[in-house]
Design a protein around this motif. Structure first.
Motif, mmCIF file in Angstrom:
data_model
loop_
_atom_site.group_PDB
_atom_site.id
_atom_site.type_symbol
_atom_site.label_atom_id
_atom_site.label_comp_id
_atom_site.label_asym_id
_atom_site.label_seq_id
_atom_site.Cartn_x
_atom_site.Cartn_y
_atom_site.Cartn_z
ATOM 1 N N ILE A 1 0.841 -1.204 0.000
ATOM 2 C CA ILE A 1 0.000 0.000 0.000
ATOM 3 C C ILE A 1 0.875 1.253 0.000
ATOM 4 C CG2 ILE A 1 -1.982 -1.120 1.114
ATOM 5 C CD1 ILE A 1 -1.075 0.060 3.778
ATOM 6 N N PRO A 2 0.303 2.408 -0.371
ATOM 7 C CA PRO A 2 1.095 3.642 -0.452
ATOM 8 C C PRO A 2 1.661 4.096 0.893
ATOM 9 C CG PRO A 2 -0.993 3.893 -1.637
ATOM 10 C CD PRO A 2 -1.073 2.609 -0.869
ATOM 11 N N LEU A 3 2.762 4.814 0.784
ATOM 12 C CA LEU A 3 3.465 5.388 1.925
ATOM 13 C C LEU A 3 3.336 6.911 1.822
ATOM 14 C CD1 LEU A 3 5.540 4.654 4.261
ATOM 15 C CD2 LEU A 3 7.341 5.048 2.559
ATOM 16 N N ILE A 4 3.052 7.581 2.933
ATOM 17 C CA ILE A 4 2.859 9.031 2.915
ATOM 18 C C ILE A 4 3.731 9.660 3.993
ATOM 19 C CG2 ILE A 4 1.191 10.919 3.199
ATOM 20 C CD1 ILE A 4 -1.007 8.830 2.387
ATOM 21 N N ASP A 5 4.641 10.548 3.588
ATOM 22 C CA ASP A 5 5.499 11.227 4.558
ATOM 23 C C ASP A 5 4.835 12.523 5.021
ATOM 24 O OD1 ASP A 5 5.917 12.148 1.904
ATOM 25 O OD2 ASP A 5 7.725 13.202 2.543
ATOM 26 N N VAL A 6 4.971 12.809 6.316
ATOM 27 C CA VAL A 6 4.280 13.955 6.914
ATOM 28 C C VAL A 6 5.264 14.835 7.678
ATOM 29 C CG1 VAL A 6 2.522 14.647 8.614
ATOM 30 C CG2 VAL A 6 2.109 12.674 7.113
ATOM 31 N N ASN A 7 5.142 16.146 7.474
ATOM 32 C CA ASN A 7 5.907 17.130 8.235
ATOM 33 C C ASN A 7 5.231 17.324 9.594
ATOM 34 O OD1 ASN A 7 6.579 19.822 9.325
ATOM 35 N ND2 ASN A 7 7.683 20.140 7.416
ATOM 36 N N HIS A 8 5.976 17.086 10.650
ATOM 37 C CA HIS A 8 5.430 17.128 12.013
ATOM 38 C C HIS A 8 4.763 18.463 12.349
ATOM 39 C CE1 HIS A 8 5.389 16.018 16.326
ATOM 40 N NE2 HIS A 8 5.728 17.274 16.561
ATOM 41 N N MET A 9 5.390 19.570 11.950
ATOM 42 C CA MET A 9 4.846 20.890 12.282
ATOM 43 C C MET A 9 3.581 21.186 11.471
ATOM 44 S SD MET A 9 6.715 21.530 14.703
ATOM 45 C CE MET A 9 5.892 23.077 15.101
ATOM 46 N N ILE B 1 -0.988 13.099 12.452
ATOM 47 C CA ILE B 1 -0.257 12.529 11.312
ATOM 48 C C ILE B 1 -1.256 11.853 10.369
ATOM 49 C CG2 ILE B 1 1.589 10.953 10.596
ATOM 50 C CD1 ILE B 1 2.470 13.376 12.381
ATOM 51 N N ALA B 2 -2.249 11.188 10.958
ATOM 52 C CA ALA B 2 -3.260 10.477 10.162
ATOM 53 C C ALA B 2 -4.110 11.432 9.334
ATOM 54 C CB ALA B 2 -4.144 9.642 11.095
ATOM 55 N N ILE B 3 -4.490 12.595 9.899
ATOM 56 C CA ILE B 3 -5.325 13.531 9.136
ATOM 57 C C ILE B 3 -4.557 14.096 7.947
ATOM 58 C CG2 ILE B 3 -4.825 15.530 10.642
ATOM 59 C CD1 ILE B 3 -8.144 14.927 8.778
ATOM 60 N N VAL B 4 -3.272 14.397 8.139
ATOM 61 C CA VAL B 4 -2.456 14.868 7.013
ATOM 62 C C VAL B 4 -2.325 13.753 5.979
ATOM 63 C CG1 VAL B 4 -0.243 15.836 6.273
ATOM 64 C CG2 VAL B 4 -1.176 16.459 8.498
ATOM 65 N N GLY B 5 -2.145 12.518 6.473
ATOM 66 C CA GLY B 5 -2.065 11.364 5.573
ATOM 67 C C GLY B 5 -3.318 11.236 4.728
ATOM 68 N N GLU B 6 -4.481 11.429 5.348
ATOM 69 C CA GLU B 6 -5.746 11.324 4.612
ATOM 70 C C GLU B 6 -5.866 12.429 3.564
ATOM 71 O OE1 GLU B 6 -9.719 9.931 6.393
ATOM 72 O OE2 GLU B 6 -9.948 12.103 6.308
ATOM 73 N N LEU B 7 -5.484 13.648 3.937
ATOM 74 C CA LEU B 7 -5.551 14.772 2.993
ATOM 75 C C LEU B 7 -4.605 14.552 1.808
ATOM 76 C CD1 LEU B 7 -5.652 17.674 5.621
ATOM 77 C CD2 LEU B 7 -7.522 17.025 4.067
ATOM 78 N N LYS B 8 -3.421 14.018 2.085
ATOM 79 C CA LYS B 8 -2.459 13.745 1.006
ATOM 80 C C LYS B 8 -2.895 12.538 0.165
ATOM 81 C CE LYS B 8 2.049 15.170 1.819
ATOM 82 N NZ LYS B 8 3.424 14.983 2.303
ATOM 83 N N TYR B 9 -3.539 11.581 0.816
ATOM 84 C CA TYR B 9 -4.018 10.388 0.102
ATOM 85 C C TYR B 9 -5.025 10.791 -0.979
ATOM 86 C CZ TYR B 9 -5.963 5.694 -0.660
ATOM 87 O OH TYR B 9 -6.382 4.506 -1.224
ATOM 88 N N LYS B 10 -5.893 11.748 -0.641
ATOM 89 C CA LYS B 10 -6.901 12.214 -1.606
ATOM 90 C C LYS B 10 -6.252 12.843 -2.829
ATOM 91 C CE LYS B 10 -10.452 13.230 1.891
ATOM 92 N NZ LYS B 10 -11.142 14.314 2.624
ATOM 93 N N GLN B 11 -5.045 13.400 -2.636
ATOM 94 C CA GLN B 11 -4.315 14.028 -3.740
ATOM 95 C C GLN B 11 -3.298 13.082 -4.379
ATOM 96 O OE1 GLN B 11 -2.570 17.740 -2.477
ATOM 97 N NE2 GLN B 11 -4.519 18.661 -1.922
ATOM 98 N N HIS B 12 -3.285 11.833 -3.934
ATOM 99 C CA HIS B 12 -2.307 10.848 -4.397
ATOM 100 C C HIS B 12 -0.869 11.353 -4.222
ATOM 101 C CE1 HIS B 12 -5.999 9.399 -6.336
ATOM 102 N NE2 HIS B 12 -5.434 8.206 -6.271
ATOM 103 N N ALA B 13 -0.653 12.080 -3.131
ATOM 104 C CA ALA B 13 0.678 12.614 -2.835
ATOM 105 C C ALA B 13 1.448 11.593 -2.011
ATOM 106 C CB ALA B 13 0.563 13.945 -2.095
ATOM 107 N N PHE B 14 1.941 10.572 -2.690
ATOM 108 C CA PHE B 14 2.609 9.465 -2.012
ATOM 109 C C PHE B 14 4.128 9.640 -2.016
ATOM 110 C CE2 PHE B 14 -1.185 7.048 -3.930
ATOM 111 C CZ PHE B 14 -2.003 7.417 -2.878
#
Length: 340
Positions: A107-115, A314-327
């Motif tokens: 499955i896709p991997l999504i990197d997130v900026n902590h701040m 981290i999960a909410i940012v992951g969900e927002l990026k997932y919608k944009q296919h920003a993997f």
């Protein structure tokens, strides 16, 4: 895959908390945090001990998050993780685990900026929490950061001002150490402040640019003040702890509010949100609430569980990026320092 069936696992390991959360359609299904207590003995986070504890905690924490969310790992749509900023050893544990887990599940991997996650935690769907409307100003205040950020949309953010030396959380903790309070000292100072007189003692607010912060001088001022007073009266701290904490907290909160007022004046944006561990402080929360009636601002204060480091953000940012296919690619690396 429909949004209803989309499950994102968020993993946070930037400092001394190992955390995992599962989100579905903006709603947090589980939010598990394993806090490391060993650092209290040292009066601060010891990086080597932190990374070892993450290695012990990450598998059981993720297992518990999946169990609490009542889903199987095969139900996951993607894995989001903190790639920085933070302690390198701690970040490496979360990064390595997330890359391996995502690869194993295909499955896709999504990197997130902590701040960025501290700011976007406001978009978690939760009772009593409304999301700010764009554009808004975010004050991110924690043990490692103090920033005023102009947020135009989910992923367009501009730092308007930040600390030139220490972060506000460090000012609380170091001042607390001088006063003999346990680590982390922020909550203890807040508790004492509620019973004290905020105008009993005066501490000078550091003078820097209109949107910049500085806290190193304040810590030094507290040290010299306590040394001077204790020399005259060895019982000074114990006899005046509530007033000392109230005066210190009042100075810090007033200083933070000065900077936000400057940012509102400069940008014309009257929607203000706070995030980061220090946003749990009652002084800054009360000051922001008062600003709504005094200045006509709209303020957004996160729920306590989304203030300190947690995986829900981290999960909410992951969900927002997932919608944009920003993997992210599997070659992604952790970075101790990272721009917003």
């Amino acid at each position: 895959m429909s949004q209803q069936n989309c499950y994102i696992l968020g993993i946070e390991s930037s400092c001394d908390d190992t955390a995992a959360a599962v989100i579905n359609n903006g709603i947090i299904l589980s939010n598990v945090v394993a806090t490391q207590t060993i650092h209290k003995e040292y009066g601060g986070v010891v990086p080597e001990l932190a990374s070892r504890a993450h290695q012990q905690n990450i598998v059981p924490v993720v297992h518990q998050a999946l169990r609490k969310a009542n889903i199987d790992k095969k139900d996951l749509s993607a894995i989001a993780f903190t790639s920085g900023p933070g302690l390198m050893g701690s970040l490496l544990v979360g990064t390595s685990f997330s890359k391996s887990f995502a690869f194993g599940l295909g499955i896709p991997l999504i990197d997130v900026n902590h701040m960025q996650a501290h700011i976007l935690a406001h978009f978690i769907k939760a009772e009593g929490q409304t999301a700010p409307s764009f554009p808004f100003l975010a004050l991110t205040i924690s043990g490692g950061h103090t920033q005023i950020v102009k947020v135009t949309n989910y992923f367009e953010m501009e730092i308007l001002g930040e600390t030139i030396d220490d972060a506000v959380g460090e000012a609380f903790d170091k001042s607390g150490k001088i006063l003999g309070l346990p680590y982390p000292a922020g909550p203890h100072i807040d508790a004492h402040a509620k019973a004290g007189d905020p105008h009993r003692f005066s501490f000078t607010k550091p003078k820097v640019g209109p949107l910049e912060f500085s806290f190193s001088g304040l810590k030094t001022a507290v040290l010299y003040f306590i040394e001077r007073e204790v020399a005259a009266n060895p019982q000074f701290i114990s006899e005046n702890i509530n007033d000392i904490c109230a005066s210190l907290q009042y100075t810090i909160v007033d200083y933070l509010m000065d900077k936000i007022k400057n940012a509102v004046k400069k940008t014309g944006i009257k929607t203000v949100a706070i995030g980061g561990g220090v946003s749990a402080n009652s002084g800054i929360r009360n000051a922001l609430k008062e600003a709504e009636s005094t200045y006509g601002w709209t303020t957004h204060i996160p729920r306590f569980e989304y203030c300190t480091d947690n995986a829900a953000m981290i999960a909410i940012v992951g969900e927002l990026k997932y919608k944009q296919h920003a993997f992210a690619k599997n070659t992604v690396v952790a970075k101790a320092r990272m721009k917003l």
